[in-house]
Design an enzyme around this catalytic site. Structure first.
Site, PDB file in Angstrom:
ATOM      1  N   HIS A  82       0.842  -1.196   0.000  1.00 50.50           N
ATOM      2  CA  HIS A  82       0.000   0.000   0.000  1.00 50.50           C
ATOM      3  C   HIS A  82       0.873   1.239   0.000  1.00 50.50           C
ATOM      4  CE1 HIS A  82      -3.422   2.585   0.876  1.00 50.50           C
ATOM      5  NE2 HIS A  82      -2.661   3.192   1.762  1.00 50.50           N
ATOM      6  N   ARG A 168     -14.345  12.868  10.042  1.00 48.74           N
ATOM      7  CA  ARG A 168     -13.060  13.520  10.327  1.00 48.74           C
ATOM      8  C   ARG A 168     -12.789  14.631   9.328  1.00 48.74           C
ATOM      9  NH1 ARG A 168      -9.376   8.747   9.530  1.00 48.74           N
ATOM     10  NH2 ARG A 168      -7.704  10.271   9.744  1.00 48.74           N
ATOM     11  N   SER A 183      -7.077   3.668  10.013  1.00 46.60           N
ATOM     12  CA  SER A 183      -7.877   3.751   8.791  1.00 46.60           C
ATOM     13  C   SER A 183      -7.216   2.955   7.658  1.00 46.60           C
ATOM     14  CB  SER A 183      -8.029   5.233   8.401  1.00 46.60           C
ATOM     15  OG  SER A 183      -8.514   5.383   7.091  1.00 46.60           O
TER      16      SER A 183
HETATM   17  N1  URA Z   1      -5.748   7.698   3.986  1.00 47.76           N
HETATM   18  C1  URA Z   1      -6.608   6.844   4.579  1.00 47.76           C
HETATM   19  O1  URA Z   1      -6.939   5.803   4.023  1.00 47.76           O
HETATM   20  N2  URA Z   1      -7.081   7.156   5.785  1.00 47.76           N
HETATM   21  C2  URA Z   1      -6.760   8.286   6.435  1.00 47.76           C
HETATM   22  O2  URA Z   1      -7.229   8.501   7.526  1.00 47.76           O
HETATM   23  C3  URA Z   1      -5.875   9.171   5.801  1.00 47.76           C
HETATM   24  C4  URA Z   1      -5.382   8.849   4.564  1.00 47.76           C
END
Ligand code: URA
Ligand code: CA
Length: 434
Positions: A82, A168, A183
């Site tokens: 990722h 958020r 996240s």
């Molecule tokens: N990318 C994400 O997938 N989540 C976040 O909180 C910030 C960036």
């Protein structure tokens, strides 16, 4: 359990229990806890942080909020990679067939691009007919047969993350390391990864502008992985200039093909070998980075990585002839060269601004659901640290609208600084967090 007491506890800087975190996340997803209470908790986290145990609990709770991709029918260690998002980041297109050719099963869920960053699915759709919509059964079958498949994110993965992220976004609580780390990791875990290689970008084109922040985020994610039994390693890599030379969908596909042939740009090649080597190691196919890189280099040299790319494109309905005839990929009517305004050395490149230039040409989308033009983008002739003469080409803009190309030209020039004194290019790989 009193939600207000949980918020108060976090506000006062105390750790929440596993049950309290479950109460918050499940309550939120089920609609029992309103936005304003979860917002207050998120703000409390922003100011007081979370322990690694809490962060791991939050991650798992978000994983449990939705479907999880079951990759157990695929033999071997499923390693996912990722990137936190960059400009011209062509690595997945190269890595997927490359590590698959080295015997690592690649079962990848990918997304589309937004804003100044591109997305793997958009790039792959440069191949006419390429399709990433498939059932999980077909996805697993293809990985077992071919060693490689890329699927669009259709399943309802981590709805809690989607809801929390949206909250958020409008409450100024996105930039909290534990919230970002959980996240990102929740999505990778829900997608079925046994082990994860992260590429945390830092620099002017990255989400994390400062290297210290990027390292902190990397550590948080590696710790989550270690707590929940998914081995995770993270590179910190430079995003103070686009990666490679191509930015834009078909242009990046061509760049990936060149790289799979061993003729790619040095930085893209280096990063792919470094990331790929960690994937090979986590999959148990090599013990050292040297040994792993050798396997990958062999897969480039003997053509097996490129051959796997051909078969992969074909398996997903794409016109694989374009792999050997990249000029048949979507193109651009207008090629506008951007000339250097002075002699000197390219001192800085604003990667985010360059990503936005590519977006303006039509390579990316401003809003979700916008359509894109696969043929357009930018090819850099010069990168940071390289010498340039006045009038020499800095970059070529590929466009299908001459007016847009002219507008972008000025914007591109503003994103580049040329100086007289020598400049060192930014170091590509800053650290490996394990
Ligand atoms: N990318 C994400 O997938 N989540 C976040 O909180 C910030 C960036
Ligand atoms: Ca690139």
């Amino acid at each position: 359990m009193q939600t207000v007491e949980i918020i108060r506890k976090k506000r006062d800087g105390n750790d929440l229990s596993t049950e309290e975190i479950r109460h918050l996340i499940q309550g939120y997803v089920k609609g029992r806890i309103p936005d304003y209470q979860l917002s207050a908790w998120a703000m409390a986290v922003y100011f007081t942080g979370m322990s690694t145990r809490e962060t791991a609990d939050l991650t798992l709770e978000m994983v449990r909020s939705g479907e999880q991709v079951d990759l157990s029918a695929i033999e071997g260690v499923k390693v996912d990679k990722h990137s936190t998002g960059g400009v011209g980041d062509t690595t997945t297109l190269v890595l997927a067939p490359l590590v698959a050719a080295a015997g690592v099963p690649v079962a990848k869920l990918s997304g589309r691009g937004l804003g100044h960053t591109g997305g793997t699915i958009d790039k792959l759709e440069s191949f006419s007919g390429f399709d990433t919509s498939m059932t999980t059964e077909a996805f697993v079958r293809q990985v077992n047969q071919l060693g490689l498949a890329v699927m669009g994110q259709t399943a309802d993965l981590t709805p809690a993350d989607k809801q929390l992220y949206a909250l958020r976004d409008v409450t100024a609580t996105v930039d909290s390391i534990p919230l970002i780390a959980s996240s990102i990791m929740s999505k990778k875990i829900a997608a079925g990864a046994n082990a994860i290689v992260l590429d945390v970008k830092t620099g002017n084109g990255a989400f994390m502008k400062e290297e210290e922040q990027a390292i902190e985020l990397a550590r948080a994610m590696v710790e989550i992985g270690s707590r929940i039994g998914r081995r995770t390693v993270a590179f910190i890599s430079d995003m103070n200039q686009p990666l490679g030379r191509a930015i834009g969908n078909a242009l990046e596909v061509k760049e990936a093909i060149d790289t799979l042939k061993g003729d790619g740009p040095a930085d893209l090649t280096r990063l792919c070998l470094a990331l790929g080597a960690q994937m090979v190691i986590l999959a148990g196919k090599a013990d050292t980075p040297g040994e792993a890189e050798k396997r990958l280099e062999d897969a480039i040299a003997d053509g097996s990585a490129l051959e796997l790319f051909r078969r992969f494109v074909k398996a997903q309905g794409g016109d694989a002839r374009a792999v050997d005839d990249p000029d048949s990929l979507p193109g651009a009517d207008v090629r506008l060269e951007v000339a250097a305004p002075s002699d000197g050395i390219v001192a800085t490149m604003d990667a985010e601004a360059i990503g936005l230039c590519a977006m303006q040409l039509g390579a990316g989308r401003e809003r979700k659901g916008d359509s894109i033009d696969h043929g357009v983008g930018i090819v850099l002739s010069k990168k940071t640290g390289e010498a340039v003469r006045r009038g020499e080409t800095l970059a070529t803009l590929y466009a299908n609208d001459p007016d847009k190309a002219e507008q972008v030209k000025g914007r591109f020039l503003n994103a580049i600084e040329i100086r007289e004194d020598p400049v060192k290019p930014p170091r590509l790989i800053r650290a490996l967090v394990t």
